[in-house]
Design an enzyme around this catalytic site. Structure first.
Site, PDB file in Angstrom:
ATOM      1  N   GLU A 274      14.031 -13.306  36.572  1.00 43.78           N
ATOM      2  CA  GLU A 274      13.249 -12.094  36.834  1.00 43.78           C
ATOM      3  C   GLU A 274      13.995 -11.120  37.761  1.00 43.78           C
ATOM      4  O   GLU A 274      14.406 -11.494  38.863  1.00 43.78           O
ATOM      5  CB  GLU A 274      11.901 -12.511  37.469  1.00 43.78           C
ATOM      6  CG  GLU A 274      11.028 -11.370  37.957  1.00 43.78           C
ATOM      7  CD  GLU A 274      10.570 -10.418  36.858  1.00 43.78           C
ATOM      8  OE1 GLU A 274      10.372 -10.840  35.709  1.00 43.78           O
ATOM      9  OE2 GLU A 274      10.405  -9.213  37.166  1.00 43.78           O
TER      10      GLU A 274
ATOM     11  N   THR B  56      10.211  -7.328  31.004  1.00 44.22           N
ATOM     12  CA  THR B  56      10.585  -8.717  30.744  1.00 44.22           C
ATOM     13  C   THR B  56      10.478  -9.059  29.262  1.00 44.22           C
ATOM     14  O   THR B  56      11.315  -9.798  28.727  1.00 44.22           O
ATOM     15  CB  THR B  56       9.690  -9.660  31.582  1.00 44.22           C
ATOM     16  OG1 THR B  56       9.980  -9.424  32.961  1.00 44.22           O
ATOM     17  CG2 THR B  56       9.936 -11.113  31.259  1.00 44.22           C
TER      18      THR B  56
ATOM     19  N   HIS C  81       9.790 -11.533  41.369  1.00 44.42           N
ATOM     20  CA  HIS C  81       9.100 -10.350  40.821  1.00 44.42           C
ATOM     21  C   HIS C  81       8.801  -9.356  41.935  1.00 44.42           C
ATOM     22  O   HIS C  81       8.504  -9.744  43.059  1.00 44.42           O
ATOM     23  CB  HIS C  81       7.796 -10.768  40.119  1.00 44.42           C
ATOM     24  CG  HIS C  81       7.269  -9.711  39.202  1.00 44.42           C
ATOM     25  ND1 HIS C  81       6.579  -8.615  39.660  1.00 44.42           N
ATOM     26  CD2 HIS C  81       7.367  -9.563  37.861  1.00 44.42           C
ATOM     27  CE1 HIS C  81       6.267  -7.841  38.636  1.00 44.42           C
ATOM     28  NE2 HIS C  81       6.730  -8.395  37.523  1.00 44.42           N
TER      29      HIS C  81
ATOM     30  N   ASP D 196      16.886 -10.340  33.703  1.00 45.81           N
ATOM     31  CA  ASP D 196      16.167  -9.663  32.615  1.00 45.81           C
ATOM     32  C   ASP D 196      16.219  -8.136  32.715  1.00 45.81           C
ATOM     33  O   ASP D 196      16.385  -7.435  31.729  1.00 45.81           O
ATOM     34  CB  ASP D 196      14.732 -10.191  32.468  1.00 45.81           C
ATOM     35  CG  ASP D 196      13.830  -9.955  33.667  1.00 45.81           C
ATOM     36  OD1 ASP D 196      14.296  -9.432  34.694  1.00 45.81           O
ATOM     37  OD2 ASP D 196      12.626 -10.303  33.573  1.00 45.81           O
ATOM     38  N   HIS D 197      16.050  -7.617  33.936  1.00 45.64           N
ATOM     39  CA  HIS D 197      16.035  -6.152  34.103  1.00 45.64           C
ATOM     40  C   HIS D 197      16.232  -5.845  35.579  1.00 45.64           C
ATOM     41  O   HIS D 197      16.367  -6.751  36.396  1.00 45.64           O
ATOM     42  CB  HIS D 197      14.724  -5.543  33.573  1.00 45.64           C
ATOM     43  CG  HIS D 197      13.481  -6.191  34.129  1.00 45.64           C
ATOM     44  ND1 HIS D 197      13.106  -6.085  35.447  1.00 45.64           N
ATOM     45  CD2 HIS D 197      12.546  -6.987  33.545  1.00 45.64           C
ATOM     46  CE1 HIS D 197      11.996  -6.763  35.644  1.00 45.64           C
ATOM     47  NE2 HIS D 197      11.627  -7.337  34.517  1.00 45.64           N
TER      48      HIS D 197
END
Ligand code: GP9
Length: 408
Positions: free
Chosen positions: A35, A77, A191, A250-251
């Site tokens: 994440e 995600t 997150h 993921d990002h």
């Protein structure tokens, strides 16, 4: 669109004649999608301590791609999952997981299942988030382990801490006792807004203490420890030597206060730095016995992940639709971003709001330092990026793969 795929096929198939094709046939594949995990923390120290000691060590024993980029858009995600598993671009608006979960795609789980793999996906959150229940069913996973399958014995952030998540995931894989397996694990502890319990904040982040970037760095360290434990656990359970481990972010972390990054790096950040900081996420492949460890400078992206797995396992891309090309192949490629930007390792293009190439920023990456160059150097690449995105959109919005198959 069908012609586009025919042309792409020749490039995708090049891997079949290249080194490493099929060299890891039948090995387990464990993928970690981390994440909001970005490249800028890798190899960096803060307060005199390495932020990611375990990942740094692992990277040294792996094939590392320093020029790997995430290509996600609004679906965050879920876009990362779609890009890496199904080798297609995300949509310009919304998430393909939500909008087109019933469509036909050739995603990693179904491809690997056809080769006798047991396929599972693990994420300690509500199964309905990002419409995963439906999408994973369509992607043909044998099982989706979601929050209902985990004991929340380490509550952190949205749900379970990554340390416990990995421990329980390895137990799930052991219990399945299926070989070979393909497992996608999706972490969550890092997150936004990255608030970890005090006891889990291991670093002295100095001036960044109390800032969102300071919290992010602490979260990155926590994820690093969790990955360290995961590797240890895989070794203890006898899985390490016959498993390919892939790791990617993921990002980005949605932190765009550049003053904080200047404090972090201790230097000004340029416009190009900003774009690359946001788009670069780490990617590495650990092969059994640390084989083929080294740095691969090729510019690659999330969309190339499943073709890379197929390369290692010796699975032909023929009759399997996807837009990516194996990262281990010599076939030329560029990495296309959802905003129309791209890089091929030679140039890096940041589009302007009006999308006109002459108004965008075209950087040459050829010299010692990247330098702004004439927009014409990026014109052909920008045109081709636009084409890739529109082909992907047309295929997804009209569910075209079954149509292509009938035409074959
Ligand atoms: C939730 C997790 C977070 O299940 O995947 O998604 P994000 O908010 O980062 O897109």
């Amino acid at each position: 669109a069908s012609d586009w795929f025919k042309q792409r096929d020749a490039l995708r198939k090049q891997m079949e004649t290249e080194p490493l094709f099929g060299q890891y046939k039948g090995k387990n594949v464990l993928v970690v999608q981390a994440e909001a995990f970005q490249t800028f923390v890798i190899g960096q120290s803060i307060g005199g301590e390495e932020i990611t000691p375990n990942l740094n060590k692992l990277i040294g024993q792996s094939i590392y791609f320093p020029n790997f980029y995430h290509q996600t858009a609004q679906g965050r995600t879920s876009d990362a999952d779609f890009l890496t598993s199904c080798s297609m671009h995300p949509l310009p608006t919304g998430s393909a997981f939500i909008r087109f979960a019933a469509n036909e795609f050739d995603c990693a789980p179904s491809i690997l299942k056809s080769q006798g793999y047991d396929t599972t996906v693990h994420h300690a959150y509500d199964g309905s988030f990002w419409n995963r229940n439906n999408m994973y069913h369509n992607m043909d996973y044998d099982q989706f382990y979601n929050i209902k399958d985990y004991n929340i014995d380490e509550p952190i952030g949205w749900s379970l801490g990554d340390v416990s998540f990995f421990r329980q995931t390895v137990a799930q894989l052991k219990e399945r006792n299926s070989s070979p397996f393909y497992a996608l694990t999706i972490t969550l502890s890092s997150h936004h807004p990255f608030k970890l319990p005090y006891a889990n904040q291991e670093l002295n982040v100095g001036e960044l203490q109390g800032t969102i970037l300071g919290d992010y760095v602490q979260a990155a360290r926590y994820v690093d420890s969790a990955v360290g434990d995961l590797v240890q656990n895989l070794k203890e359970e006898g899985l390490w030597d016959n498993t390919i481990l892939m790791f990617y972010g993921d990002h980005d972390n949605s932190v765009y206060d550049w003053k904080l990054y200047e404090t972090f790096f201790g230097r000004p950040v340029s416009e190009l730095d900003k774009d690359r900081i946001v788009r670069q996420v780490p990617f590495f492949i650990h092969l059994p016995n640390d084989e083929h460890a080294g740095v691969n400078e090729k510019a690659v992206g999330q969309i190339d992940t499943t073709p890379t797995i197929m390369h290692l396992l010796g699975i032909s891309p023929e009759d399997r639709y996807g837009m990516g090309i194996s990262m281990l192949s010599q076939a030329p490629k560029s990495v296309v971003f959802r905003n129309g930007g791209f890089t091929d390792g030679q140039v890096y293009y940041v589009p302007s709001a009006d999308g006109l190439v002459e108004n965008g920023s075209c950087y040459s990456l050829a010299g010692e330092e990247p330098a702004l160059t004439d927009a014409t150097a990026c014109a052909a690449g920008a045109q081709s990026a636009k084409m890739d995105l529109s082909v992907s959109d047309r295929v997804i919005e009209n569910d075209l793969f079954p149509v292509f198959r009938k035409e074959e």
